[in-house]
Enzyme design. Structure first.
Site, PDB file in Angstrom:
ATOM      1  N   GLY A  46       0.466  -0.967   0.261  1.00 54.49           N
ATOM      2  CA  GLY A  46       0.228   0.038   0.403  1.00 54.49           C
ATOM      3  C   GLY A  46       0.451   1.573   0.036  1.00 54.49           C
ATOM      4  O   GLY A  46       2.157   1.371   0.811  1.00 54.49           O
ATOM      5  N   GLN A  51       2.951   9.541   1.823  1.00 54.46           N
ATOM      6  CA  GLN A  51       4.069   9.392   1.333  1.00 54.46           C
ATOM      7  C   GLN A  51       5.184   9.906   0.330  1.00 54.46           C
ATOM      8  O   GLN A  51       6.509   9.740   0.428  1.00 54.46           O
ATOM      9  CB  GLN A  51       4.334   8.259   1.455  1.00 54.46           C
ATOM     10  N   CYS A  95       5.848   0.103   7.381  1.00 54.87           N
ATOM     11  CA  CYS A  95       5.678   1.335   6.543  1.00 54.87           C
ATOM     12  C   CYS A  95       6.372   1.605   5.681  1.00 54.87           C
ATOM     13  O   CYS A  95       7.630   1.555   6.238  1.00 54.87           O
ATOM     14  CB  CYS A  95       4.421   2.231   7.200  1.00 54.87           C
ATOM     15  N   LEU A  96       5.870   1.735   4.842  1.00 63.76           N
ATOM     16  CA  LEU A  96       7.681   1.856   3.283  1.00 63.76           C
ATOM     17  C   LEU A  96       7.435   3.597   4.107  1.00 63.76           C
ATOM     18  O   LEU A  96       9.454   3.941   3.687  1.00 63.76           O
ATOM     19  CB  LEU A  96       7.006   1.972   2.179  1.00 63.76           C
ATOM     20  N   HIS A 137      -4.970   1.454   7.485  1.00 69.00           N
ATOM     21  CA  HIS A 137      -3.041   2.104   7.392  1.00 69.00           C
ATOM     22  C   HIS A 137      -2.696   3.213   6.505  1.00 69.00           C
ATOM     23  O   HIS A 137      -3.006   4.379   6.420  1.00 69.00           O
ATOM     24  CB  HIS A 137      -2.424   0.892   6.881  1.00 69.00           C
ATOM     25  N   GLU A 138      -3.272   3.017   5.077  1.00 62.68           N
ATOM     26  CA  GLU A 138      -3.414   4.286   3.888  1.00 62.68           C
ATOM     27  C   GLU A 138      -3.968   5.422   4.756  1.00 62.68           C
ATOM     28  O   GLU A 138      -3.460   5.655   3.810  1.00 62.68           O
ATOM     29  CB  GLU A 138      -3.358   3.030   2.347  1.00 62.68           C
ATOM     30  N   HIS A 141      -3.415   7.129   6.460  1.00 61.02           N
ATOM     31  CA  HIS A 141      -2.028   7.903   6.217  1.00 61.02           C
ATOM     32  C   HIS A 141      -2.626   9.109   5.497  1.00 61.02           C
ATOM     33  O   HIS A 141      -1.960  10.663   5.661  1.00 61.02           O
ATOM     34  CB  HIS A 141      -1.076   7.854   4.970  1.00 61.02           C
TER      35      HIS A 141
END
Length: 173
Positions: A46, A51, A95-96, A137-138, A141
């Site tokens: 994701g 991000q 997380c990225l 989660h996304e 963000h």
């Protein structure tokens, strides 16, 4: 499609609430394609527009990661959870934007999400398991929330210090 740089925590853009998308332009459709390419390259399941430094309400995800499973990419503009189950699920999240860090987070086990797809069509679907965790989660963000915000303050501070060191090390490289 191009691979975009992913912001690393701490970065103020990751804590900013993203703006709603009023019109899905060709530029935003290309952004969604770039984000999917960036997510697959990372590799991740994701990615949210903040991000990659774009403060628009856009997420991409694909949790079909088992060997031999065909990709099932989603690009969602203005996604919103319209229903969540009372049942909870604990999942180890990463997380990225918070590399090399994982922690257990409790979230609703199932959610129904409404969004606009890249063609401008309204969609609604029910997600469970890893898909439910990922979409929540996304969407977090987009509201300036990172998964580490669910952790105790001391653990969050330790992770933030670790991320600052990673950023310094990458800047030197």
């Amino acid at each position: 499609m191009s691979i975009r740089p992913i912001l690393i925590h701490p970065d103020p853009r990751l804590k900013t609430v993203a703006d709603p998308v009023s019109d899905i332009t060709g530029e935003l459709q290309r952004l969604a394609e770039d984000m999917l390419a960036t997510m697959y390259d990372a590799p991740g399941i994701g990615l949210a527009a903040p991000q990659v430094g774009i403060l628009s309400r856009l997420i991409v995800m694909d949790c079909a990661k088992d060997e031999g499973t065909r990709p099932k990419p989603f690009a969602m503009f203005n996604p919103e959870v319209v229903w969540k189950s009372d049942e909870r699920n604990i999942h180890e999240e990463g997380c990225l934007s918070v590399p090399e860090t994982y922690a257990e987070v409790t979230r609703p086990a199932e959610v129904v999400v409404r969004w606009t797809d890249p063609a401008g069509d309204q969609k609604e679907d029910r997600f469970s398991g890893l898909w439910a965790t990922c979409v929540q989660h996304e969407i977090d963000h987009l509201d300036g929330i990172l998964f580490i915000d669910y952790l105790k303050p001391l653990k969050r501070q330790l992770i933030t210090r670790k991320m600052q060191k990673i950023k310094r090390d990458r800047a030197r490289a």
